[in-house]
Write an enzyme that holds these catalytic residues in place. Structure first.
Site, PDB file in Angstrom:
ATOM      1  N   TYR A  50     -36.379 -87.953 -30.479  1.00 27.16           N
ATOM      2  CA  TYR A  50     -36.475 -89.349 -30.058  1.00 27.16           C
ATOM      3  C   TYR A  50     -37.599 -89.574 -29.053  1.00 27.16           C
ATOM      4  O   TYR A  50     -37.946 -90.726 -28.764  1.00 27.16           O
ATOM      5  CB  TYR A  50     -35.166 -89.824 -29.419  1.00 27.16           C
ATOM      6  CG  TYR A  50     -33.907 -89.613 -30.208  1.00 27.16           C
ATOM      7  CD1 TYR A  50     -33.935 -89.301 -31.572  1.00 27.16           C
ATOM      8  CD2 TYR A  50     -32.667 -89.714 -29.587  1.00 27.16           C
ATOM      9  CE1 TYR A  50     -32.765 -89.091 -32.277  1.00 27.16           C
ATOM     10  CE2 TYR A  50     -31.485 -89.510 -30.290  1.00 27.16           C
ATOM     11  CZ  TYR A  50     -31.538 -89.193 -31.628  1.00 27.16           C
ATOM     12  OH  TYR A  50     -30.366 -88.989 -32.320  1.00 27.16           O
ATOM     13  N   HIS A 111     -30.178 -80.088 -34.128  1.00 20.34           N
ATOM     14  CA  HIS A 111     -30.215 -81.447 -34.675  1.00 20.34           C
ATOM     15  C   HIS A 111     -29.942 -81.493 -36.176  1.00 20.34           C
ATOM     16  O   HIS A 111     -29.481 -82.510 -36.704  1.00 20.34           O
ATOM     17  CB  HIS A 111     -31.565 -82.096 -34.363  1.00 20.34           C
ATOM     18  CG  HIS A 111     -31.520 -83.585 -34.325  1.00 20.34           C
ATOM     19  ND1 HIS A 111     -32.366 -84.349 -33.559  1.00 20.34           N
ATOM     20  CD2 HIS A 111     -30.726 -84.479 -34.955  1.00 20.34           C
ATOM     21  CE1 HIS A 111     -32.083 -85.630 -33.716  1.00 20.34           C
ATOM     22  NE2 HIS A 111     -31.097 -85.734 -34.573  1.00 20.34           N
TER      23      HIS A 111
END
EC number: 1.-.-.-
Length: 275
Positions: A50, A111
């Site tokens: 992000y 992730h």
């Protein structure tokens, strides 16, 4: 703070209600996280992918300084983007801890299952041993990915599996597997990025409880026992998303919501990857 805690399999208590920072405009991330903290959020979810670990950390530090809130009273989650093996992951852990500026990360996740997940997991275990990470887990892992990890006889069992979960995407096989292993589920994209707003059944239930569609979907995830990570960059909606603790959805309506499942993924779905 908003909501209660869930107890992870390592004994730590994690705030069940979190602020999700995925796709929050980088120019708004600092202000949005700070607004969430002001509204009572005590769990902030970030990720290397992000590119906002630093902004999240700065907002947390500012809030701590201005309110006297202790570091241990705010839970910060981040995620490893590149699963390139042991040494690379050790360096990535250090980079994330430095970027957020919080001294340590409460929960650090792989992730996705893509890459060298076994060696990367060993590095996460090392991060726990060194006090850089308090809890570790996975994201977007299917049962076969987790079983492979468990078959490698890890020192630490994953605490969390963060996957897409909402009434339109139950992923029940993944949920059942994780619950059988004592792995906490965390629900990202609980609002389906707004793609299911307007659904007649969802609207009817929202009207019945005098709540928004978003609030119903968030409450649904909470009552399923999931950590839930709604995202918004609008202060009014950030506050509204947290206004979900003054009502309870009936068993009958929970079943109606569950039956909306159509395996609808608003984002990627590495859980089904055979790799």
């Amino acid at each position: 703070m908003l909501g209660s805690f869930v107890k992870l399999n390592n004994g730590l208590k994690c705030p069940q209600f979190a602020y999700g920072s995925y796709m929050v405009n980088r120019t708004k991330c600092f202000d949005s996280v700070y607004a969430a903290l002001q509204c009572g959020y005590r769990h902030i979810d970030s990720a290397q992918m992000y590119h906002n670990e630093a902004d999240c950390g700065r907002a947390i530090l500012k809030f701590m300084e201005e309110t006297g809130t202790k570091r241990e009273d705010i839970w910060f989650t981040s995620k490893l983007n590149d699963l390139s093996g042991y040494k690379s992951t050790l360096s990535s852990i250090d980079a994330s801890v430095k970027a957020c500026g919080l001294g340590y990360i409460d929960l650090f996740l792989l992730h996705s299952p893509y890459g060298d997940r076994i060696e990367s997991w060993k590095a996460l275990e090392k991060g726990v041993e060194e006090g850089k990470l308090r809890a570790i887990g996975v994201s977007n892992f299917g049962p076969h990915h987790i079983q492979e990890l468990l078959d490698s006889h890890p020192k630490i069992i994953p605490c969390v599996n963060q996957i897409e979960l909402h009434p339109f995407c139950s992923q029940q096989k993944v949920v059942d597997y994780c619950e059988s292993k004592g792995i906490q589920l965390a629900a990202y994209a609980p609002l389906v990025h707004g793609e299911k707003f307007g659904n007649k059944q969802l609207l009817a239930i929202a009207s019945k409880y005098n709540k928004s569609e978003a609030q119903i979907m968030i409450r649904y995830c909470l009552q399923r026992g999931f950590i839930v990570l709604p995202k918004s960059s609008t202060p009014r909606r950030i506050k509204e998303n947290g206004d979900v603790f003054d009502f309870e959805i009936s068993k009958e309506d929970m079943e109606k919501l569950y039956n909306l499942d159509e395996d609808y993924h608003s984002d990627w779905n590495p859980c089904v990857s055979p790799l």
